[in-house]
Design a protein around this motif. Structure first.
Motif, short mmCIF file in Angstrom:
data_model
loop_
_atom_site.label_atom_id
_atom_site.label_comp_id
_atom_site.label_asym_id
_atom_site.label_seq_id
_atom_site.Cartn_x
_atom_site.Cartn_y
_atom_site.Cartn_z
N VAL A 352 0.85 -1.19 0.00
CA VAL A 352 0.00 0.00 0.00
C VAL A 352 0.88 1.24 0.00
CG1 VAL A 352 -1.78 1.26 1.26
CG2 VAL A 352 -1.78 -1.24 1.25
N GLY A 353 0.62 2.13 -0.93
CA GLY A 353 1.38 3.38 -0.96
C GLY A 353 0.92 4.32 0.12
N GLU A 354 1.83 5.13 0.63
CA GLU A 354 1.43 6.05 1.68
C GLU A 354 2.30 7.30 1.67
OE1 GLU A 354 1.08 4.16 5.56
OE2 GLU A 354 1.47 6.13 6.46
N SER A 356 3.76 10.71 3.30
CA SER A 356 4.01 11.11 4.68
C SER A 356 2.98 12.16 5.08
CB SER A 356 5.44 11.63 4.84
OG SER A 356 5.44 13.04 4.93
N LYS A 437 12.35 24.34 4.89
CA LYS A 437 13.03 24.14 6.16
C LYS A 437 13.95 25.30 6.50
CE LYS A 437 12.96 19.25 6.80
NZ LYS A 437 13.62 17.96 6.70
N THR A 449 22.04 15.62 15.35
CA THR A 449 23.10 16.45 14.79
C THR A 449 23.27 17.77 15.51
OG1 THR A 449 21.46 17.35 13.31
CG2 THR A 449 22.79 15.56 12.45
N GLU A 453 15.84 21.55 12.75
CA GLU A 453 15.24 21.87 11.46
C GLU A 453 13.76 22.09 11.67
OE1 GLU A 453 16.20 19.23 8.28
OE2 GLU A 453 18.33 19.18 8.82
N LYS B 250 6.42 12.00 -6.99
CA LYS B 250 5.91 11.37 -5.76
C LYS B 250 4.65 10.55 -6.05
CE LYS B 250 5.33 13.65 -2.02
NZ LYS B 250 5.17 14.66 -0.95
N PHE B 258 4.41 2.58 -2.95
CA PHE B 258 5.55 2.88 -2.08
C PHE B 258 5.14 3.83 -0.95
CE2 PHE B 258 7.65 1.10 -5.64
CZ PHE B 258 8.93 0.74 -5.26
N LYS B 259 5.85 3.70 0.16
CA LYS B 259 5.59 4.52 1.34
C LYS B 259 6.64 5.63 1.40
CE LYS B 259 4.40 3.30 6.02
NZ LYS B 259 4.32 2.23 7.01
N GLU B 260 6.21 6.83 1.76
CA GLU B 260 7.16 7.95 1.72
C GLU B 260 8.07 8.01 2.94
OE1 GLU B 260 7.23 12.61 0.38
OE2 GLU B 260 5.44 11.88 1.38
N THR B 262 10.77 10.56 4.99
CA THR B 262 11.23 11.94 5.10
C THR B 262 12.30 11.99 6.18
OG1 THR B 262 9.52 12.46 6.70
CG2 THR B 262 9.04 13.02 4.42
N GLY B 263 13.06 13.06 6.17
CA GLY B 263 14.09 13.18 7.20
C GLY B 263 14.81 14.50 7.09
N ASP B 264 15.75 14.68 8.01
CA ASP B 264 16.47 15.95 8.08
C ASP B 264 17.45 16.12 6.92
OD1 ASP B 264 15.16 16.72 10.30
OD2 ASP B 264 16.77 16.24 11.72
N LEU B 265 17.74 17.38 6.64
CA LEU B 265 18.74 17.68 5.61
C LEU B 265 20.13 17.71 6.22
CD1 LEU B 265 16.84 20.59 3.80
CD2 LEU B 265 16.90 18.18 3.18
N THR B 266 20.21 18.04 7.52
CA THR B 266 21.50 17.98 8.20
C THR B 266 21.62 16.61 8.87
OG1 THR B 266 20.43 19.07 10.04
CG2 THR B 266 21.80 20.44 8.65
N VAL B 267 22.71 15.93 8.59
CA VAL B 267 22.87 14.55 9.05
C VAL B 267 24.31 14.33 9.49
CG1 VAL B 267 21.06 13.69 7.54
CG2 VAL B 267 23.40 13.74 6.73
N LYS B 367 15.73 17.18 -1.50
CA LYS B 367 16.91 18.00 -1.80
C LYS B 367 18.16 17.35 -1.23
CE LYS B 367 15.67 21.73 -3.85
NZ LYS B 367 14.32 22.12 -3.52
#
Lengths: 543, 504
Positions: A352-354, A356, A437, A449, A453, B250, B258-260, B262-267, B367
Motif C-alpha cells: 500500500v502506498g502512503e 508522509s 526548512k 546532529t 530543522e 511522488k 511505495f511509502k514515503e 522523510t528526514g532531516d537535511l543535516t545529518v 533535496k
C-alpha cells in the motif's frame, strides 16, 4: 571517474571499432566519452583501476569480447641475489609499507613512457587518494645499484636533485620550493623524518610520495630494465597496485622478477601474482540477479570477465581491487551475461502506498494559499554571509563553500527579501509564499546532529498593508479551523505598532506585520509589503 | 461589401466610433477634433486596422529643430546679421575694431566673415571690412534666417534653397538639431471608406448592467465585440515548477505502492557515509565535495549498529573482506548537509532492525547538497528521487523493472541499463533514457542492490534491498527547456508566472 585516452590506431590494431564494439564498451561498464579519427576517450569507473592503462583495458575487454578469456597468467621470475629491499623500522610511523618488483626486457618508446606516467597518475589520484594512501615509483635499473633500503631520514640530511629541478635540494627545500613538493607538502610536513629509497651506492632514488631523483629516478626510452616500488599505508592495496603496474609492463613485453622484502620481523616476496580464490554459490547468484544460470553457464561467463572458474570456485586476478564479496562476482556475471539481455520484470507483490502525513499537510497548505492567487517560490537552503549580517541573525555556517552561499538559512524571510528585491522591476502586485526548512542550533539537544530543522511557511504580499496580510492569515486559519491570537511585538524588520506575534494556546507560532522602511531600503525594495511567517510543526502535529 | 460593412459596424467600440467621423482628416486633426488623448487614438486606430478599415503607416522621419544656439540666434539675430548691422552704421571698419564693437566671440566673428564674404555682402581689404551690399540686399533675410524662422520642419520636405541653408547651418555649432521621430499616418481602405460614410446606429448596448437586465426588451441590440482583439494578461497562483515536478514523481511512487520517507537535511557522516559502506578516506568525504557544518559534532545511534558498521568497514561482515582500515568515530560524527537521499533508506533499514517483518517498499523525493560553485552547469542543491524495495525474493531484474516503470511514467519509455559503480550497491546500474526529440541517450540515474556490508549491520540480517537514487534536475530542465541550472531557483516572478504547468 578516471578519463583515459587511447590512440585509435593502436586500439584498432587489436580490435576493429564498429557500432557493436562501441555498444559493448558501454555494456562492459566503461563509458565511451568521445571518439574521433585519432583518439578514443573512455571513462573508467573508480572500482576498476586495473583498466586505467591501455594494456590493462585491452586485456580485459578482449576477454569480454571472447578473445583470450580466463585468468591471464604471468611468469614471475625468482629474484637474483641482490634483488632485495630492506625496510627499516624508521618508516613505521611515516609511511610504513612498500612492495617492489623488477621488470626487464622493456622496449620503451615515448608512447609507452607516457602510458606508464598516465597510469601512475591515475592510480595516484584515485585508489592512491592523491598519493596519501599509495604512491608509485619507477626507476631505470641501470642507474641503480641493488640492494635498496627504504628508511626515514632527517629531512635536512636528505639531499638530491629532484625531477624538474636543476640543483640539489634538501627534503625541506623540496617541500617549500619544488612545485610538486609544494603540492604534496601536506603529506609529509607533519613528520620529523621523511621516507626515502636509497641504493647500495647511498644514492637517493626518491622521497615518496613526493618525487624521484633526477639522476636515478627518470625513465627514458633507453631504459630496458626498471625497479618498481609502491609505498603507503595499506599493504593489501599496495600489493594490488604493484600488480597492476607490473602486469601492464609485462603486457608491453617485459619480464617480471620478484624481490625480497626484508621487514623488521619478516621476510616477504613481491610481487605476488597468484590468483585469489573465492567460493561462490550459483544459487545465490541466480537469486540476486533473477536468472536461472547453470554451473556450465558460469564456466562460460566468468572467463569472459578474466576469471577462472571450476565448481563453485572462482580464481580472481591478483590485480582486481574491487572483489570483496560474492556479490562482486555476481555483478561480473551480470556484465558477462549482458545488461542488455536482462529483462526487467515487475514483481507481483502487494503493498500500500502512503504519503508522509507532513508532506500531505504541506500540500494542503499550498492548495489553500494558491486558491488566493499566490505564487509559490522555491529558494536555496543556503544564504549569503552578507545577508545574514544585514539581518543581524546568527546562522549555522558550512565550511569552505565554493560559492557565496555559506550559511544555513535561519528563516524564510531572508530568501523572500532577496527575491522581492531581485523582482523589483517585475509587474506588481507580487504575492508569494514559500514552504521550506529553516535551521538553528538545537538547544534542547533533541536532534542527533544538534541542528534544529523546522518547517516554515512564509507569505508576502507586495504592495500591501497589515489588513491585507491579516486577511490572508484569517483565511488560512479559518480553513484549518484553528483559532489564533495576536500579541503586539517589537520585531527588527517590522514597523512598530503594526507587528504581532501569532499565538495558539499561548504558544508563539510566528509573526505578522508590515515590513519597516529600514529593511526595505537595506534590501533595495521599493514597494511596501506585508509578511507572515509561521512554524508548521506548531499548527500540525506530525507523527 | 454591404454585409461586410454592417458586420463591421456592429463591432465598433465606442472609442472607434468616436474617431470614425474624423478619419478622413488625418492623424493630427483627430487629436484636436475628437478631444481624445493620443494613446487612446492610437489604440483605436490599431483596432480599426485589425478590422481592415484603415492601413496604418509607421514612418521614421528626420525632423530639423532649432539647437540651443539656434534658439538664441532666433531671438538675437545670427552673428553675421549683427556684423551687417554694425557695418551698415559704419560702412567700413578695421577688423579688430569690428570684432570689438560687434562683441562676437572669436569663432562667431570668423564664421560671420566667411558667410558674408561667400554671399558677397562684404569685402576684405588691407585689414578692413568694407560693406558691399545695398539697402534692399541688407533688408532681405538670408536663407539661413528664413530657415531658422520656419523650423521645425521635416528634413525630407525642405525646399532646395532651405536645404542649402540647412547644409550650411548643420556645420555650425548647435544652431540646428536633427531628431529622428516616428510618425503615424493612415489610409482608409475601401471597407473603411464605406464604414466612414455609413450611418451608424449609436443605440447599441455597450455593457450589460443589472438595470438593463431588469428592463430588457428584445429590440435592443448589443455592440459586437471583436473577439480576436488581444486582452491584457492575468496570472494565477501556482506551485513552483520544481515542486510541481517533484509532486508528479511522488505520485508515481505512491501509485506503485511505495511509502514515503522523510528526514532531516543535516545529518551525520555516520548515516550519510559510514552506514552506506563509504570508506572514511573516500574522496566524497572531503570538504571539496561535501558541505560540513562548522563547530558541530553529532551523536551516534545505538551501540549495536555502530559496532556492526565499524566491523563491516574494518574487517568485513558475512564473508566480505571490508576495507581493512581503522575506522574513526570522530569522522562519523561530523555534521553535514546530506549528499544523497539514500541516507533515508539507511535509516529505514535501521528502524526495521528490531521488527519481525523485514519487508517493504519506500520512496523519497528530496533535496541534496554538494559543495559546488554556482554557474550554468553547476549548483550546490539538487533533487533526488530515492527508492528501496526490501524483500527476500527481490532481485536485479526486479530492480530494472521498477526503474523502467518509473521512467516510463516520467515520459521516457525507452530506457537502457549499463554497469556502474557505487560503494554501497552491487550489482550497480546506470540508467539511460532515450530522448525522442533530441535523439540522444540521456544519463538519468544510478541504482543497484545494497551490498551485504550495508544491509547486515543496519537490518541485522541479509535481505535483498533494491535501491535507486536518480537525480531529477536534468529531467526538469529538459521539460522546461532550461539551459542554465541556476534558473531552477532564480525565482524570476515574470518567468514563474509564464511557465507552463507540469503535465506528462
Amino acid at each position: 571517474m578516471a578519463k583515459i585516452i587511447f590512440s585509435r590506431k593502436e586500439f584498432e590494431k587489436r580490435i576493429k571499432l564498429s557500432k557493436d564494439v562501441e555498444e559493448k564498451i558501454s555494456l562492459f561498464g566503461t563509458h565511451l566519452e568521445s571518439i574521433n579519427e585519432n583518439e578514443i576517450e573512455l571513462e573508467i569507473l573508480p572500482n576498476r583501476p586495473d583498466l586505467f592503462s591501455f594494456e590493462g583495458f585491452m586485456r580485459s575487454f578482449s576477454a569480454f569480447l571472447g578473445k583470450n578469456t580466463g585468468l591471464r597468467k604471468y611468469k614471475v621470475n625468482s629474484p637474483d641475489k641482490n634483488f632485495k629491499v630492506k625496510i627499516e623500522p624508521s618508516v613505521k610511523n611515516v609511511r610504513p609499507f612498500t612492495v617492489c618488483a623488477i621488470v626487464k626486457n622493456l622496449h620503451f618508446d615515448d608512447t609507452k613512457i607516457k602510458e606508464m606516467i598516465d597510469l601512475q597518475e591515475k592510480l595516484h589520484t584515485t585508489i592512491g587518494r592523491n598519493r596519501k594512501k599509495i604512491a608509485i615509483g619507477i626507476y631505470p635499473l641501470e642507474k641503480i645499484k641493488l640492494p635498496i633500503r627504504y628508511l626515514a631520514e632527517n629531512p635536512e640530511k636528505i639531499k638530491f636533485i629532484p625531477l624538474e629541478a636543476d640543483r640539489e635540494m634538501s627534503g625541506i627545500q623540496i617541500l617549500q620550493k619544488h612545485p610538486t613538493g609544494k603540492e604534496y607538502a601536506y603529506l609529509l610536513e607533519k613528520y620529523d623524518k621523511f621516507p626515502v629509497f636509497i641504493d647500495a651506492n647511498d644514492k637517493i632514488l626518491s622521497m615518496p610520495p613526493i618525487i624521484n631523483s633526477h639522476e636515478t629516478g627518470k625513465v627514458t626510452n633507453q631504459t630496458k630494465e626498471v625497479f618498481v616500488e609502491c609505498s603507503g599505508w595499506h599493504f593489501d592495496t599496495l600489493k594490488k597496485v604493484l600488480n597492476i603496474i607490473v602486469t601492464t609492463l609485462a603486457d608491453m613485453g617485459g619480464k617480471i622478477y620478484s624481490m625480497e622484502l626484508n621487514y623488521d620481523k619478516e621476510k616477504l616476496v613481491s610481487p605476488d601474482l597468484s590468483p585469489i580464490k573465492m567460493k561462490i554459490s550459483v544459487e545465490n547468484i541466480n537469486k540476486l540477479l533473477g536468472l536461472e544460470l547453470k554451473d556450465q553457464d558460469l564456466k562460460k561467463l566468468l572467463p569472459r570477465m578474466s576469471f577462472d572458474y571450476t565448481k563453485n570456485k572462482v580464481s580472481i586476478p591478483a590485480w582486481r581491487t574491487d572483489i570483496l564479496h560474492e556479490v562482486d562476482i555476481a555483478e561480473d556475471v551480470a556484465i558477462a551475461y549482458g545488461y542488455d539481455k536482462l529483462i526487467p520484470v515487475l514483481p507481483n507483490i502487494f503493498t500500500v502506498g502512503e504519503e508522509s502525513k507532513k508532506e500531505k499537510f504541506k500540500r494542503k497548505i499550498a492548495e489553500i494559499i494558491i486558491g488566493l492567487g499566490l505564487l509559490e517560490l522555491s529558494s536555496y537552503h543556503l544564504i549569503k554571509k552578507e545577508e545574514a549580517k544585514l539581518m543581524k541573525v546568527a546562522c549555522l555556517e558550512v565550511l569552505d563553500s565554493k560559492s557565496e552561499y555559506k550559511m544555513l538559512r535561519p528563516n524564510l524571510l531572508v530568501p523572500t527579501l532577496r527575491i522581492l528585491s531581485e523582482n523589483k522591476d517585475n509587474e506588481y502586485p507580487q504575492r508569494t509564499f514559500e514552504l521550506g526548512k529553516v535551521f538553528s542550533l538545537d538547544k534542547e539537544g533533541k536532534s542527533e546532529t544538534k541542528v534544529k530543522e523546522s518547517e516554515k511557511l512564509i507569505i508576502a504580499s507586495c504592495p500591501d498593508n497589515f489588513t491585507g496580510i491579516k486577511q490572508i492569515l484569517n483565511y488560512l486559519m479559518n480553513s484549518l479551523e484553528i483559532s489564533y491570537k495576536l500579541k503586539e511585538v517589537i520585531h527588527p524588520n517590522l514597523i512598530e505598532g503594526r507587528a504581532g506575534e501569532i499565538t495558539i494556546n499561548d504558544k508563539v507560532i510566528g509573526y505578522i506585520g508590515e515590513v519597516n522602511p529600514e529593511t526595505l531600503k537595506n534590501w533595495g525594495i521599493k514597494m511596501p509589503f506585508g509578511v507572515l511567517e509561521i512554524s508548521l510543526e506548531e499548527i500540525f502535529k506530525f507523527d | 461589401m454591404k454585409i461586410q460593412t454592417e458586420e463591421v459596424i456592429k463591432k465598433l467600440s465606442p472609442m472607434e466610433r468616436k474617431i470614425l467621423p474624423f478619419l478622413k482628416t488625418g492623424f493630427e486633426s483627430i487629436i484636436s477634433k475628437s478631444g481624445l488623448d493620443e494613446i487612446s487614438i492610437l489604440r483605436a486606430l490599431k483596432f480599426l486596422e485589425n478590422k481592415d478599415l484603415i492601413k496604418l503607416k509607421v514612418e521614421k522621419s528626420k525632423i530639423v529643430y532649432l539647437g540651443i544656439n539656434g534658439i538664441y540666434y532666433k531671438k538675437n539675430h545670427l552673428p553675421e546679421r549683427n556684423l551687417l548691422i554694425l557695418l551698415e552704421k559704419n560702412n567700413f571698419l578695421l577688423l579688430e575694431e569690428a570684432k570689438k564693437l560687434s562683441s562676437l566671440s572669436d569663432n562667431e566673428f570668423k564664421v560671420s566673415l566667411g558667410v558674408l564674404k561667400s554671399k558677397a555682402l562684404i569685402e576684405l581689404k588691407n585689414g578692413k571690412i568694407i560693406l558691399n551690399a545695398n539697402k534692399t540686399e541688407l533688408s532681405k533675410k538670408t536663407l539661413e534666417e528664413q530657415l531658422i524662422d520656419s523650423l521645425p520642419l521635416k528634413e525630407k520636405e525642405l525646399s532646395l534653397e532651405l536645404k542649402f541653408a540647412f547644409e550650411n547651418l548643420k556645420k555650425r555649432k548647435d544652431i540646428i538639431e536633427i531628431k529622428e521621430e516616428t510618425g503615424i499616418s493612415f489610409e482608409l481602405t475601401e471597407l473603411g471608406k464605406n464604414v466612414a460614410e455609413a450611418k451608424i446606429d449609436t443605440n447599441l448596448v455597450e455593457e450589460l448592467t443589472p438595470d438593463l437586465i431588469k428592463n430588457w426588451t428584445k429590440e435592443k441590440k448589443f455592440r459586437h465585440y471583436d473577439i480576436h482583439a488581444p486582452v491584457p494578461s492575468i496570472y494565477g497562483g501556482k506551485k513552483h515548477f520544481v515542486n510541481q515536478s517533484i509532486e508528479y514523481a511522488k505520485d508515481i511512487w505512491l501509485e506503485l505502492g511505495f511509502k514515503e520517507m522523510t528526514g532531516d537535511l543535516t545529518v551525520s557522516g555516520f548515516w550519510n557515509f559510514d552506514a552506506l559502506f563509504t570508506a572514511q578516506d573516500h574522496p566524497v568525504r572531503e570538504m571539496q565535495d561535501t558541505f560540513f557544518i562548522k563547530d558541530l559534532e553529532a551523536n551516534l545511534p545505538s551501540k549495536d549498529i555502530v559496532e556492526d558498521i565499524k566491523n563491516a568497514h574494518e574487517v568485513g561482515i558475512s564473508g566480505s573482506k571490508g576495507w581493512g582500515y581503522k575506522w574513526s568515530e570522530n569522522e562519523a560524527k561530523k555534521v553535514l548537509l546530506r549528499t544523497h537521499t539514500t541516507i533515508l533508506s539507511a535509516q529505514v533499514l535501521a528502524k526495521l532492525r528490531n521488527l519481525k517483518g523485514k519487508t517493504g517498499k519506500y520512496f523519497a523525493v528530496g533535496k541534496c547538497f554538494r559543495n559546488e560553485t554556482l554557474d550554468w552547469s553547476h549548483g550546490f542543491e539538487f533533487n533526488q528521487t530515492e527508492g528501496i524495495v526490501i524483500d527476500k525474493d527481490a532481485n536485479f531484474r526486479n530492480l530494472l523493472g521498477y526503474l523502467k516503470e518509473f521512467f516510463t511514467k516520467m515520459g521516457f519509455s525507452d530506457v537502457k541499463f549499463v554497469p556502474s559503480y557505487f560503494p554501497y550497491t552491487e550489482p550497480s546500474v546506470e540508467i539511460y533514457a532515450f530522448h525522442k526529440e533530441r535523439k540522444i541517450w540521456l544519463e538519468i540515474g544510478g541504482a543497484g542492490i545494497f551490498r551485504p556490508e550495508v544491509v547486515i549491520p543496519l537490518l541485522g540480517e541479509y535481505v535483498p534491498v533494491l535501491a535507486w537514487g536518480p537525480g531529477f534536475d536534468r529531467i526538469i530542465m529538459d521539460y522546461y527547456k532550461i539551459k542554465d541550472l541556476r534558473e531552477l531557483y532564480e525565482n524570476d516572478i515574470k518567468k514563474l508566472r509564464e511557465k507552463k504547468i507540469w503535465i506528462k
